[in-house]
Design a protein around this motif. Structure first.
Motif, PDB file in Angstrom:
ATOM      1  N   LYS A  70       0.907  -1.279  -0.033  1.00  0.00           N
ATOM      2  CA  LYS A  70      -0.092  -0.046  -0.089  1.00  0.00           C
ATOM      3  C   LYS A  70       0.946   1.330  -0.091  1.00  0.00           C
ATOM      4  CE  LYS A  70      -4.260  -1.793   1.306  1.00  0.00           C
ATOM      5  NZ  LYS A  70      -5.044  -2.378   0.219  1.00  0.00           N
TER       6      LYS A  70
ATOM      7  N   ALA B 254      -7.095   9.462  -1.591  1.00  0.00           N
ATOM      8  CA  ALA B 254      -7.180  10.091  -0.367  1.00  0.00           C
ATOM      9  C   ALA B 254      -5.861  10.703   0.240  1.00  0.00           C
ATOM     10  CB  ALA B 254      -7.777   9.054   0.805  1.00  0.00           C
TER      11      ALA B 254
ATOM     12  N   VAL C  84      -8.951   6.132   8.286  1.00  0.00           N
ATOM     13  CA  VAL C  84      -8.583   4.704   7.623  1.00  0.00           C
ATOM     14  C   VAL C  84      -7.166   4.504   7.897  1.00  0.00           C
ATOM     15  CG1 VAL C  84      -8.487   3.383   5.805  1.00  0.00           C
ATOM     16  CG2 VAL C  84     -10.381   5.204   6.007  1.00  0.00           C
TER      17      VAL C  84
ATOM     18  N   LYS D 254      -4.327   1.412   7.347  1.00  0.00           N
ATOM     19  CA  LYS D 254      -3.966   0.086   6.509  1.00  0.00           C
ATOM     20  C   LYS D 254      -2.669  -0.333   6.661  1.00  0.00           C
ATOM     21  CE  LYS D 254      -6.830   2.006   2.799  1.00  0.00           C
ATOM     22  NZ  LYS D 254      -7.160   2.356   1.327  1.00  0.00           N
TER      23      LYS D 254
ATOM     24  N   VAL E  77      -7.326  -3.638   6.390  1.00  0.00           N
ATOM     25  CA  VAL E  77      -7.843  -1.772   6.510  1.00  0.00           C
ATOM     26  C   VAL E  77      -8.797  -1.920   7.541  1.00  0.00           C
ATOM     27  CG1 VAL E  77      -9.379  -0.333   5.192  1.00  0.00           C
ATOM     28  CG2 VAL E  77      -7.594  -1.851   3.904  1.00  0.00           C
TER      29      VAL E  77
ATOM     30  N   ILE F 103     -11.454   0.668   9.533  1.00  0.00           N
ATOM     31  CA  ILE F 103     -11.987   2.063   9.306  1.00  0.00           C
ATOM     32  C   ILE F 103     -12.149   2.643  10.786  1.00  0.00           C
ATOM     33  CG2 ILE F 103     -13.997   3.397   8.575  1.00  0.00           C
ATOM     34  CD1 ILE F 103     -12.670   2.092   6.141  1.00  0.00           C
TER      35      ILE F 103
ATOM     36  N   GLU G 260      -5.204   7.319   6.403  1.00  0.00           N
ATOM     37  CA  GLU G 260      -5.586   8.308   5.268  1.00  0.00           C
ATOM     38  C   GLU G 260      -6.953   8.917   5.639  1.00  0.00           C
ATOM     39  OE1 GLU G 260      -5.260   6.013   1.614  1.00  0.00           O
ATOM     40  OE2 GLU G 260      -7.384   5.425   1.949  1.00  0.00           O
ATOM     41  N   GLU G 261      -7.550   9.825   5.173  1.00  0.00           N
ATOM     42  CA  GLU G 261      -8.634  10.456   5.324  1.00  0.00           C
ATOM     43  C   GLU G 261      -9.690   9.462   4.677  1.00  0.00           C
ATOM     44  OE1 GLU G 261      -9.965  13.686   2.709  1.00  0.00           O
ATOM     45  OE2 GLU G 261      -8.619  13.198   1.172  1.00  0.00           O
ATOM     46  N   PHE G 262     -10.812   9.464   5.322  1.00  0.00           N
ATOM     47  CA  PHE G 262     -12.073   8.649   4.877  1.00  0.00           C
ATOM     48  C   PHE G 262     -12.707   9.336   3.885  1.00  0.00           C
ATOM     49  CE2 PHE G 262     -16.520   7.479   5.239  1.00  0.00           C
ATOM     50  CZ  PHE G 262     -16.486   6.344   5.323  1.00  0.00           C
ATOM     51  N   LEU G 263     -12.766   8.634   2.505  1.00  0.00           N
ATOM     52  CA  LEU G 263     -13.666   9.250   1.496  1.00  0.00           C
ATOM     53  C   LEU G 263     -15.200   8.766   1.567  1.00  0.00           C
ATOM     54  CD1 LEU G 263     -11.176   8.701  -1.083  1.00  0.00           C
ATOM     55  CD2 LEU G 263     -11.672  10.709  -0.179  1.00  0.00           C
TER      56      LEU G 263
ATOM     57  N   GLU H 112     -18.770   3.100  -3.775  1.00  0.00           N
ATOM     58  CA  GLU H 112     -17.610   2.637  -4.325  1.00  0.00           C
ATOM     59  C   GLU H 112     -17.770   1.927  -5.553  1.00  0.00           C
ATOM     60  OE1 GLU H 112     -16.309   0.684  -0.626  1.00  0.00           O
ATOM     61  OE2 GLU H 112     -14.676  -0.198  -1.806  1.00  0.00           O
TER      62      GLU H 112
ATOM     63  N   LYS I 263     -18.711  -6.274  -0.074  1.00  0.00           N
ATOM     64  CA  LYS I 263     -18.005  -6.842   0.684  1.00  0.00           C
ATOM     65  C   LYS I 263     -18.435  -7.632   2.226  1.00  0.00           C
ATOM     66  CE  LYS I 263     -14.001  -4.920  -1.213  1.00  0.00           C
ATOM     67  NZ  LYS I 263     -13.624  -3.504  -1.961  1.00  0.00           N
TER      68      LYS I 263
ATOM     69  N   MET J 123     -13.540   5.207  -5.101  1.00  0.00           N
ATOM     70  CA  MET J 123     -14.629   5.976  -4.551  1.00  0.00           C
ATOM     71  C   MET J 123     -15.214   6.987  -5.158  1.00  0.00           C
ATOM     72  SD  MET J 123     -16.329   5.379  -1.652  1.00  0.00           S
ATOM     73  CE  MET J 123     -15.322   4.834  -0.164  1.00  0.00           C
TER      74      MET J 123
ATOM     75  N   LEU K 190      -8.996   4.295  -4.375  1.00  0.00           N
ATOM     76  CA  LEU K 190      -8.961   3.805  -3.054  1.00  0.00           C
ATOM     77  C   LEU K 190      -7.853   2.779  -2.771  1.00  0.00           C
ATOM     78  CD1 LEU K 190     -12.619   2.465  -1.826  1.00  0.00           C
ATOM     79  CD2 LEU K 190     -11.140   4.531  -0.953  1.00  0.00           C
ATOM     80  N   GLU K 191      -7.854   1.692  -4.065  1.00  0.00           N
ATOM     81  CA  GLU K 191      -6.670   0.684  -4.195  1.00  0.00           C
ATOM     82  C   GLU K 191      -6.437   0.329  -5.439  1.00  0.00           C
ATOM     83  OE1 GLU K 191      -7.730  -3.064  -2.521  1.00  0.00           O
ATOM     84  OE2 GLU K 191      -9.903  -2.711  -3.210  1.00  0.00           O
TER      85      GLU K 191
HETATM   86  P1  AMP Z   1      -8.683  -1.278   0.481  1.00  0.00           P
HETATM   87  O1  AMP Z   1      -8.170  -2.828   0.617  1.00  0.00           O
HETATM   88  O2  AMP Z   1      -7.791  -0.304   0.431  1.00  0.00           O
HETATM   89  O3  AMP Z   1      -9.789  -1.283  -0.718  1.00  0.00           O
HETATM   90  O4  AMP Z   1     -10.028  -1.332   1.646  1.00  0.00           O
HETATM   91  C1  AMP Z   1     -11.013  -1.986   1.601  1.00  0.00           C
HETATM   92  C2  AMP Z   1     -12.149  -1.225   1.967  1.00  0.00           C
HETATM   93  O5  AMP Z   1     -12.111  -0.285   2.876  1.00  0.00           O
HETATM   94  C3  AMP Z   1     -12.605  -0.380   0.413  1.00  0.00           C
HETATM   95  O6  AMP Z   1     -13.110  -1.475  -0.216  1.00  0.00           O
HETATM   96  C4  AMP Z   1     -13.466   0.571   1.058  1.00  0.00           C
HETATM   97  O7  AMP Z   1     -14.732   0.134   1.609  1.00  0.00           O
HETATM   98  C5  AMP Z   1     -12.608   0.919   2.672  1.00  0.00           C
HETATM   99  N1  AMP Z   1     -11.706   2.080   2.429  1.00  0.00           N
HETATM  100  C6  AMP Z   1     -10.449   1.964   2.328  1.00  0.00           C
HETATM  101  N2  AMP Z   1      -9.836   3.157   1.963  1.00  0.00           N
HETATM  102  C7  AMP Z   1     -11.015   4.083   2.310  1.00  0.00           C
HETATM  103  C8  AMP Z   1     -10.967   5.415   2.452  1.00  0.00           C
HETATM  104  N3  AMP Z   1      -9.997   6.202   2.199  1.00  0.00           N
HETATM  105  N4  AMP Z   1     -12.062   5.900   2.434  1.00  0.00           N
HETATM  106  C9  AMP Z   1     -13.322   5.212   2.763  1.00  0.00           C
HETATM  107  N5  AMP Z   1     -13.350   3.888   2.729  1.00  0.00           N
HETATM  108  C10 AMP Z   1     -12.033   3.186   2.453  1.00  0.00           C
END
Ligand code: AMP
Ligand code: GLY
Length: 421
Positions: free
Chosen positions: A101, A116, A139, A141, A151, A153, A183-186, A190, A212, A271, A280-281
């Motif tokens: 990441k 983010a 968030v 990670k 991850v 939240i 990181e900041e929450f978005l 999705e 998910k 997002m 996001l990823e």
């Molecule tokens: P990731 O493995 O990074 O995709 O994170 C898993 C899940 O966490 C994502 O599918 C999102 O639902 C949530 N998520 C990750 N990063 C954020 C973010 N910055 N803001 C809001 N939700 C996030």
């Protein structure tokens, strides 16, 4: 062609199923495959990638397709390519987009790709300081691969700090958490988008939405994915263009500059916040169960798309999709996602129903074949897929199929595609 597919999930099954339906007859091999892929080809048990590459060479395998991220991050593509084999997937270097990441976030920042605001660090003081500047939720990670669990939240600053401490100390994810991204929450909705890439060119597939969480209404623990549908009406032409111009093109150009040209599936977790897409990823492979609903929508040759991508010739082909929708509903075993369940025999109703025969099918994942009987023996057991002219029709058909599948402890969400209905 002789095609080898790495992986054992419904994702790999769905790729094989699509290839099996092509006019040209192909011979399929799986490593390791599952109890149902053996009806589509030959399951192999050669875990060492060097030995597997030797097998591929000796048996004139024309194309290898890698399903999951593990072998990619371990460098299976580099090993196969060193032997002159054609393989679809990113190199070990390019797979860092999913494997780390920290690498991914720094890459996005360097090439100005929207994501983010974040800090990546191994220092608890720096992580805490940045956390204090954010509003909740926050968030956190873990850097490395954690099987989708890395991850957090956090609802409060204290919860975020606890997660940071546990990651950095190695307590929660071992070495995978020795560096963290905070990181900041978005706040938005999705999407999953998939670009099949050959290092230079790409083909963007219809956008999908995944589910998910384990339970209806997006409640309960996170899972690998309990269902998906595509294409989603939440994406219009303008949003596709923004994703192409702001995310995919700069990613392919950037990865070339990093000497790690991206070949394979670029899976962008997006997002959408107030109409603007944020990354996001990245994953470096197809989503599961997204793959299971995208494969049945492809009307042009699936094997040719993978072959052309793996030989840097994507610009020569036109990939086509049907105008229909597909919905996939995952059936999981009793204790998923917490622990293993006792293997349970799968019984399929064998009442002929024209609509079910024509417009639905099953992609198998955690199943084994014992004395000719199929047993559920994994977390996510299978995916019932329905195709239709509307999302509702596809969804209703998928659930019709679910009604024909029985095994002890089976569980499924009953609200897949609710976002679009
Ligand atoms: P990731 O493995 O990074 O995709 O994170 C898993 C899940 O966490 C994502 O599918 C999102 O639902 C949530 N998520 C990750 N990063 C954020 C973010 N910055 N803001 C809001 N939700 C996030
Ligand atoms: N369905 C999400 C994933 O494959 O990671």
């Amino acid at each position: 062609m002789k095609i080898l597919i790495l992986g054992n999930g419904a994702r790999e099954y769905s790729i094989a199923r699509a290839i099996s339906k092509e006019q040209e007859v192909h011979e399929l091999f799986f490593m390791p495959g599952n109890g149902a892929t053996s009806s589509l080809g030959t399951n192999l048990n050669i875990k060492d990638y060097n030995k597997l590459a030797e097998y591929a060479k000796e048996n004139n395998i024309d194309l290898t397709i890698v399903g999951p991220e593990g072998p990619l991050v371990d460098g299976v593509v580099d090993i196969f390519k060193a032997k002159g084999l054609v393989i679809f997937g990113p190199s070990k270097a390019a797979a860092q987009l999913e494997g780390s990441k920290v690498y991914m976030k720094n890459f996005l920042a360097k090439y100005n790709i929207p994501t983010a605001a974040y800090i990546e660090t191994a220092s608890i003081e720096d992580a805490f300081r940045f956390t204090n500047t954010l509003t909740t939720p926050i968030v956190v990670k873990a850097d490395g691969l954690c099987g989708g669990k890395g991850v957090i939240i956090a609802k409060t600053h204290d919860e975020a700090k606890k997660a940071i401490s546990e990651m950095l100390s190695g307590k929660s994810f071992g070495d995978a958490g020795r560096k963290v991204v905070v990181e900041e929450f978005l706040d938005g909705y999705e999407l999953s988008m998939f670009a099949v890439c050959d290092g230079e060119d790409y083909i963007l597939l219809p956008a999908a939405q995944d589910h998910k969480r384990l339970l209806n209404n997006d409640e309960g623990p996170n899972t690998g994915g309990m269902g998906a549908y595509a294409p989603t009406p939440l994406v219009d032409y303008e949003l596709y263009q923004k994703v192409r111009e702001r995310i995919i093109r700069p990613t392919l150009d950037g990865m070339k500059k990093e000497n790690a040209p991206f070949e394979g599936v670029l899976f962008i977790g997006i997002m959408v916040v107030k109409g603007e897409p944020y990354t996001l990823e990245f994953n470096v492979r197809f989503g599961d169960p997204e793959c299971e609903i995208l494969m049945p929508l492809m009307t042009s040759s699936v094997s040719d798309m993978f072959y052309k991508a793996a030989t840097k010739r994507l610009s020569e082909i036109k990939v086509e999709f049907s105008k229909q929708y597909a919905v996939g509903v995952v059936m999981a075993s009793a204790n998923y996602p917490y622990s293993n369940s006792t293997p349970a025999e799968i019984i399929l109703d064998n009442v002929y129903h024209e609509e079910i025969e024509k417009y639905t099918h099953i992609s198998y994942a955690g199943v084994s074949l014992i004395d000719g009987l199929l047993y559920a023996d994994g977390g996510r057991v299978l995916v019932c897929v329905g195709v239709g002219d509307t999302i509702k029709e596809a969804r209703d058909r998928a659930y019709l199929r679910c009604g024909q599948v029985h095994f002890a402890g089976k569980k499924l969400r009953t609200d897949i595609a609710y976002q679009a209905l």
